[in-house]
Design an enzyme around this catalytic site. Structure first.
Site, PDB file in Angstrom:
ATOM      1  CB  ALA A 113      61.408  38.141   8.880  1.00 24.79           C
ATOM      2  N   PRO A 115      57.993  33.160   6.784  1.00 26.43           N
ATOM      3  CG  PRO A 115      57.038  31.064   7.180  1.00 26.43           C
ATOM      4  CD  PRO A 115      58.153  31.729   6.429  1.00 26.43           C
ATOM      5  N   GLY A 116      58.360  33.589   9.528  1.00 26.27           N
ATOM      6  CA  GLY A 116      58.619  33.962  10.922  1.00 26.27           C
ATOM      7  C   GLY A 116      59.296  32.905  11.773  1.00 26.27           C
ATOM      8  CD  GLU A 136      59.250  38.332   3.141  1.00 27.58           C
ATOM      9  OE1 GLU A 136      60.077  37.676   3.803  1.00 27.58           O
ATOM     10  OE2 GLU A 136      59.287  38.417   1.903  1.00 27.58           O
ATOM     11  NE  ARG A 141      58.054  34.511   1.801  1.00 25.16           N
ATOM     12  CZ  ARG A 141      58.130  33.203   2.004  1.00 25.16           C
ATOM     13  NH1 ARG A 141      57.436  32.385   1.245  1.00 25.16           N
ATOM     14  NH2 ARG A 141      58.885  32.708   2.954  1.00 25.16           N
ATOM     15  CG  ASP A 180      66.474  31.771   6.865  1.00 32.65           C
ATOM     16  OD1 ASP A 180      67.344  30.945   6.569  1.00 32.65           O
ATOM     17  OD2 ASP A 180      65.273  31.472   7.024  1.00 32.65           O
ATOM     18  CB  CYS A 233      66.735  25.524   3.389  1.00 30.26           C
ATOM     19  SG  CYS A 233      65.721  26.423   2.245  1.00 30.26           S
TER      20      CYS A 233
HETATM   21  N1  SAM Z   1      63.430  33.390   7.739  1.00 26.26           N
HETATM   22  C1  SAM Z   1      62.179  32.779   7.319  1.00 26.26           C
HETATM   23  C2  SAM Z   1      61.723  31.785   8.348  1.00 26.26           C
HETATM   24  O1  SAM Z   1      62.581  31.245   9.079  1.00 26.26           O
HETATM   25  O2  SAM Z   1      60.518  31.575   8.467  1.00 26.26           O
HETATM   26  C3  SAM Z   1      62.301  32.175   5.941  1.00 26.26           C
HETATM   27  C4  SAM Z   1      62.854  33.140   4.924  1.00 26.26           C
HETATM   28  S1  SAM Z   1      62.876  32.533   3.276  1.00 26.26           S
HETATM   29  C5  SAM Z   1      64.147  31.384   3.321  1.00 26.26           C
HETATM   30  C6  SAM Z   1      63.592  33.900   2.448  1.00 26.26           C
HETATM   31  C7  SAM Z   1      62.759  35.152   2.414  1.00 26.26           C
HETATM   32  O3  SAM Z   1      63.483  36.158   1.701  1.00 26.26           O
HETATM   33  C8  SAM Z   1      61.422  35.007   1.729  1.00 26.26           C
HETATM   34  O4  SAM Z   1      60.397  35.373   2.610  1.00 26.26           O
HETATM   35  C9  SAM Z   1      61.504  35.956   0.548  1.00 26.26           C
HETATM   36  O5  SAM Z   1      60.282  36.616   0.271  1.00 26.26           O
HETATM   37  C10 SAM Z   1      62.557  36.952   0.978  1.00 26.26           C
HETATM   38  N2  SAM Z   1      63.247  37.588  -0.165  1.00 26.26           N
HETATM   39  C11 SAM Z   1      63.184  37.235  -1.470  1.00 26.26           C
HETATM   40  N3  SAM Z   1      63.933  38.087  -2.208  1.00 26.26           N
HETATM   41  C12 SAM Z   1      64.477  38.978  -1.360  1.00 26.26           C
HETATM   42  C13 SAM Z   1      65.331  40.101  -1.530  1.00 26.26           C
HETATM   43  N4  SAM Z   1      65.789  40.449  -2.723  1.00 26.26           N
HETATM   44  N5  SAM Z   1      65.658  40.803  -0.442  1.00 26.26           N
HETATM   45  C14 SAM Z   1      65.208  40.449   0.782  1.00 26.26           C
HETATM   46  N6  SAM Z   1      64.396  39.388   0.999  1.00 26.26           N
HETATM   47  C15 SAM Z   1      64.046  38.663  -0.065  1.00 26.26           C
END
Ligand code: SAM
Length: 428
Positions: A113, A115-116, A136, A141, A180, A233
């Site tokens: 999630a 930064p949100g 998260e 983060r 995401d 993305c």
């Molecule tokens: N959904 C967010 C937004 O719209 O602001 C962006 C999320 S970003 C694309 C992906 C997130 O997944 C990051 O915050 C990261 O720390 C987290 N992440 C990384 N490895 C992960 C894992 N193994 N399991 C779950 N989350 C993970």
């Protein structure tokens, strides 16, 4: 004077792959990645403000702005009236509409999630009676996620900081899960030079493996008949179509997105993709699936309190979900069991929690103190305010244009600032 450094080139191996994937269209995409980034925001429907701009056709609350304002110096941003977000990722709204869950009280989890962006969007799309949990796993983060969620001001929003495995251990509870996923970030290469620096075919393969692992766990936490929305993305098929194909091996059923080609969104085998040369936004992929089985209607629960104590802080929770929240606080590392509301101070008095300033609700522990823009900025810089009589020990919520900005505490001749240090602005 320092000269601006040359832009990091798009890695050659990626250019080659995009040419294979897109044929002659790849040149237009590569050219778009060197163009300026459009500026867009998503408005908070619970905190109406008029910021102008033009509509983003796939998101009712999305707006393009003609130029980038100094967001840091806008008190309305700090009050959670809008969220700065690139436009393509607002396609979440279309996937949510396709899920058929709109208008129903559901339990929703945003598993990755911070930064949100997606969480604040979901907060606006879900019914007030739905439970929203934003998780998260990365500790670094989590503060940004908490700040953004709290400022958005949805009452009872739960924030957790645990692994997908811990959610799987809860069993099939959620009607909606948004993944995401962490990804190779090809679609961010215009906005973020680091995305260009870090990319490699190995990174793509590593991300695809992580995504499968996250989806395996998310699948266990999804209730029968529930919907999983998956997004990245990036444009690599391993991370996009490949992830949805992985879900099909787990038994997932496809759910179609509406035809969004009029907006420049391209349909892929299993989802939809945004490219910056076809629409005003960055790169994005989104698709959704359903778990087989019948969704069980949630039983309404009567006579359940709307407050819950967690780690010495009273949290406001949605009464219909209080029991489930209390149960999973015992399993999942919980950062906020709802909206942190108040605590008992050393003198036995009630201390309002920062999040309580943003919910739009009348507060029992602090009357409103409206300020103008200059005073709002003084407050946001963390300074004390001199605004007439300030009865010692009393609390006030600072409001700007009717929206809560944070708390002050009376010290006789001034109001001492109670805004968390990390939320203060440093810009003059
Ligand atoms: N959904 C967010 C937004 O719209 O602001 C962006 C999320 S970003 C694309 C992906 C997130 O997944 C990051 O915050 C990261 O720390 C987290 N992440 C990384 N490895 C992960 C894992 N193994 N399991 C779950 N989350 C993970």
């Amino acid at each position: 004077m320092a000269r601006p450094s040359a832009p990091v080139p798009i890695p050659a191996a990626l250019q080659d792959r995009l040419r294979t994937q897109l044929g002659t269209e790849a040149e237009a995409l590569l050219a778009a990645l060197d163009m300026p980034t459009p500026v867009s925001i998503r408005l908070n429907p619970a905190k109406p403000v008029d910021l102008g701009g033009t509509a983003i056709p796939w998101c009712a609350t999305g707006r393009y702005l003609a130029e980038r304002p100094v967001f840091t110096l806008d008190p309305l941003l700090h009050a959670g009236c809008y969220y700065v977000q690139e436009a393509a990722s607002m396609l979440l709204e279309q996937a949510f509409a396709a899920s058929g869950l709109a208008g129903q009280d559901i339990a929703a989890l945003d598993l990755c999630a911070a930064p949100g962006g997606k969480s604040t969007h979901l907060a606006a799309l879900l019914t007030p009676g739905s439970l929203l949990v934003s998780n998260e796993v990365e500790r670094k983060r989590q503060p940004a996620l908490l700040e953004n969620v709290w400022k958005w001001g949805r009452m009872g929003h739960v924030v957790t900081g645990d692994t997908p495995e811990r959610f799987a251990a809860l069993g099939p509870f959620f009607d909606l899960i948004v993944v995401d996923a962490p990804c190779s970030g090809e679609g961010m290469m215009r906005k973020d030079p680091f995305a260009r620096e870090q990319w490699s075919p190995k990174l793509v393969a590593r991300c695809a493996a992580t995504q499968h692992a996250i989806l395996d766990q998310a699948w266990c936490a999804l209730a029968p008949g529930g919907t999983l929305i998956y997004s990245t993305c990036t444009w690599s098929s391993e991370e996009d179509d490949g992830a949805l194909e992985h879900l099909y091996t787990l038994g997932a059923l496809p759910v179609a997105l509406p035809d969004l080609s009029a907006f420049g969104v391209v349909r892929k085998t299993h989802g939809a993709v945004a490219y910056p040369h076809r629409l005003k936004g960055e790169g994005f992929f989104i698709g959704l699936v359903r778990k087989p089985g019948e969704r069980r209607p949630r039983e309404p629960r009567a006579n359940v309190p709307d407050r819950l104590a967690h780690q010495g802080i009273v949290h406001r929770v949605q009464p219909a979900w209080a029991q489930q929240v209390a149960q999973f606080c015992a399993t999942v590392r919980t950062l906020a069991a709802g909206t942190p509301w108040s605590a008992v101070g050393p003198d036995g008095g009630e201390v309002p929690q920062p999040a309580a300033a943003y919910t739009g609700t009348t507060l029992e522990h602090a009357a409103d103190l409206p300020v103008d823009r200059a005073q709002a900025l003084t407050f946001l810089r963390g300074e004390a305010l001199r605004l007439g009589d300030a009865p010692a020990g009393s609390w006030r919520r600072i409001t700007y244009a009717g929206h809560g900005l944070g708390f002050v505490r009376g010290a006789g001749n001034r109001w001492n600032n109670q805004l968390p240090a990390a939320w203060r602005i440093r810009m003059r």
